[in-house]
Design a protein around this motif. Structure first.
Motif, short mmCIF file in Angstrom:
data_model
loop_
_atom_site.label_atom_id
_atom_site.label_comp_id
_atom_site.label_asym_id
_atom_site.label_seq_id
_atom_site.Cartn_x
_atom_site.Cartn_y
_atom_site.Cartn_z
N ALA A 32 0.83 -1.27 -0.07
CA ALA A 32 0.12 0.02 0.09
C ALA A 32 0.78 1.12 0.15
O ALA A 32 2.07 1.34 0.55
CB ALA A 32 -0.95 0.07 1.29
N PRO A 33 0.45 2.26 -0.28
CA PRO A 33 1.23 3.59 -0.59
C PRO A 33 1.47 4.24 0.97
O PRO A 33 0.57 4.00 1.80
CB PRO A 33 0.48 4.50 -1.36
CG PRO A 33 -0.86 3.93 -1.65
CD PRO A 33 -0.97 2.44 -1.02
N ARG A 34 2.43 4.57 1.19
CA ARG A 34 2.97 5.09 2.34
C ARG A 34 1.94 6.16 2.94
O ARG A 34 1.69 6.02 4.48
CB ARG A 34 4.30 5.59 2.79
CG ARG A 34 4.73 7.00 2.06
CD ARG A 34 6.07 7.41 2.24
NE ARG A 34 6.37 8.73 2.03
CZ ARG A 34 7.49 9.32 1.92
NH1 ARG A 34 8.28 8.73 2.70
NH2 ARG A 34 7.47 10.62 1.39
N GLU A 35 1.27 7.04 2.15
CA GLU A 35 0.29 7.96 2.66
C GLU A 35 -0.64 7.18 3.43
O GLU A 35 -1.33 7.49 4.83
CB GLU A 35 -0.08 8.80 1.61
CG GLU A 35 0.78 9.85 1.16
CD GLU A 35 1.77 9.42 0.22
OE1 GLU A 35 1.76 8.12 -0.22
OE2 GLU A 35 2.52 9.98 -0.04
N LEU A 36 -1.26 6.10 2.90
CA LEU A 36 -2.35 5.33 3.52
C LEU A 36 -1.81 4.56 4.75
O LEU A 36 -2.67 4.53 5.69
CB LEU A 36 -3.00 4.35 2.60
CG LEU A 36 -3.85 3.27 3.03
CD1 LEU A 36 -5.16 4.13 3.41
CD2 LEU A 36 -4.50 2.41 1.77
N VAL A 37 -0.66 3.78 4.56
CA VAL A 37 -0.20 3.43 5.94
C VAL A 37 0.13 4.22 7.02
O VAL A 37 -0.36 3.92 8.03
CB VAL A 37 1.15 2.43 5.42
CG1 VAL A 37 1.79 1.85 6.71
CG2 VAL A 37 1.13 1.47 4.33
N TYR A 94 -6.05 -5.59 6.65
CA TYR A 94 -7.00 -4.39 6.41
C TYR A 94 -6.80 -3.56 5.35
O TYR A 94 -7.63 -2.91 4.33
CB TYR A 94 -6.87 -3.46 7.73
CG TYR A 94 -7.62 -2.17 7.83
CD1 TYR A 94 -8.96 -2.25 7.79
CD2 TYR A 94 -6.88 -0.74 7.83
CE1 TYR A 94 -9.88 -1.00 7.80
CE2 TYR A 94 -7.63 0.30 7.85
CZ TYR A 94 -9.16 0.18 7.56
OH TYR A 94 -9.76 1.27 7.74
N LEU A 95 -5.40 -3.23 4.94
CA LEU A 95 -4.86 -2.53 3.73
C LEU A 95 -5.48 -3.29 2.63
O LEU A 95 -5.78 -2.55 1.43
CB LEU A 95 -3.42 -2.68 3.80
CG LEU A 95 -2.92 -1.59 4.78
CD1 LEU A 95 -1.34 -1.65 4.77
CD2 LEU A 95 -3.15 0.16 4.43
N ALA A 96 -5.62 -4.46 2.56
CA ALA A 96 -6.05 -5.25 1.12
C ALA A 96 -7.53 -5.05 1.20
O ALA A 96 -7.82 -4.84 0.02
CB ALA A 96 -5.92 -6.83 1.53
N LYS A 97 -8.04 -4.53 2.27
CA LYS A 97 -9.65 -4.45 1.89
C LYS A 97 -9.95 -3.11 1.52
O LYS A 97 -10.93 -2.44 0.75
CB LYS A 97 -10.34 -4.43 3.33
CG LYS A 97 -10.63 -5.95 3.85
CD LYS A 97 -11.24 -6.09 5.19
CE LYS A 97 -11.03 -7.41 5.99
NZ LYS A 97 -11.42 -7.16 7.29
N LEU A 98 -8.81 -2.09 1.52
CA LEU A 98 -9.03 -0.50 1.28
C LEU A 98 -8.43 -0.53 -0.19
O LEU A 98 -8.93 0.45 -0.87
CB LEU A 98 -7.90 0.27 2.30
CG LEU A 98 -8.70 0.19 3.53
CD1 LEU A 98 -7.36 1.08 4.46
CD2 LEU A 98 -9.84 0.52 3.60
N ALA A 99 -7.73 -1.57 -0.65
CA ALA A 99 -7.25 -1.38 -2.09
C ALA A 99 -8.15 -1.49 -3.09
O ALA A 99 -9.30 -2.18 -2.94
CB ALA A 99 -6.10 -2.71 -2.47
#
Length: 168
Positions: free
Chosen positions: A18-23, A163-168
């Motif tokens: 995921a992009p660092r802004e999102l992380v 969680y990040l996978a769900k946001l992608a």
């Protein structure tokens, strides 16, 4: 995930897809933290989050059996989306720092420095954490907990991955 430990510091590096802004947002916004922070199986509730130097993220975690623990971050340096520094501790409902419920010699405060590096659209997170002004006994106990803490953060970071996978 790579992990190293010396007597006074736990270092964990993990790459997130995921992009660092999102992380970074997942570490600093309550609506994201609710979905992944804490040990697997615990239900997180955010009491407050004030993202500024000196501000506090105060939260509780409840086990399926109903056991409740409180914790807090006190923010130091905040450099979006590159760096986040905070002191983490167990607390009571009023956000007063208290001893860990599992040990009278776990350090009262752990200073954590997180760096977020963008790499080909992914984020390399490096977390460095160690006790603040520990007694000899606290430092030894922290060092003895290294493997357990690595496993715990492995599970927590696994939840962040999901969680990040769900946001992608």
């Amino acid at each position: 995930m790579s992990e190293t430990t010396n007597a006074n510091q736990l270092v964990i590096t993990r790459t997130f897809n995921a992009p660092r802004e999102l992380v970074f947002k997942c570490w600093t916004e309550p609506e994201h933290l609710l979905n992944w922070w804490g040990p697997a199986g615990m239900n997180l509730e955010v009491a407050s989050l004030d993202l500024r130097p000196g501000g506090v993220f105060h939260y509780s975690m409840k086990s399926p059996e109903g056991f409740q623990m409180w914790g807090k971050f006190v923010y130091g340096e905040i450099t979006p989306p590159e760096k986040l520094v905070f002191t983490n501790s167990f607390s009571d409902e009023e956000a007063n720092t208290v001893r860990a419920p599992f040990s009278p010699v776990f350090p009262l405060e752990i200073m954590n420095t997180l760096t977020f590096e963008e790499q080909d659209g992914k984020t390399v997170l490096t977390m460095r954490g160690g006790p603040v002004n520990p007694t000899e006994e606290e430092a030894a106990f922290f060092a003895s907990m290294a493997e357990s803490m690595q496993q715990g953060f492995g599970g927590t970071f696994g939840q962040l991955d999901e969680y990040l996978a769900k946001l992608a």
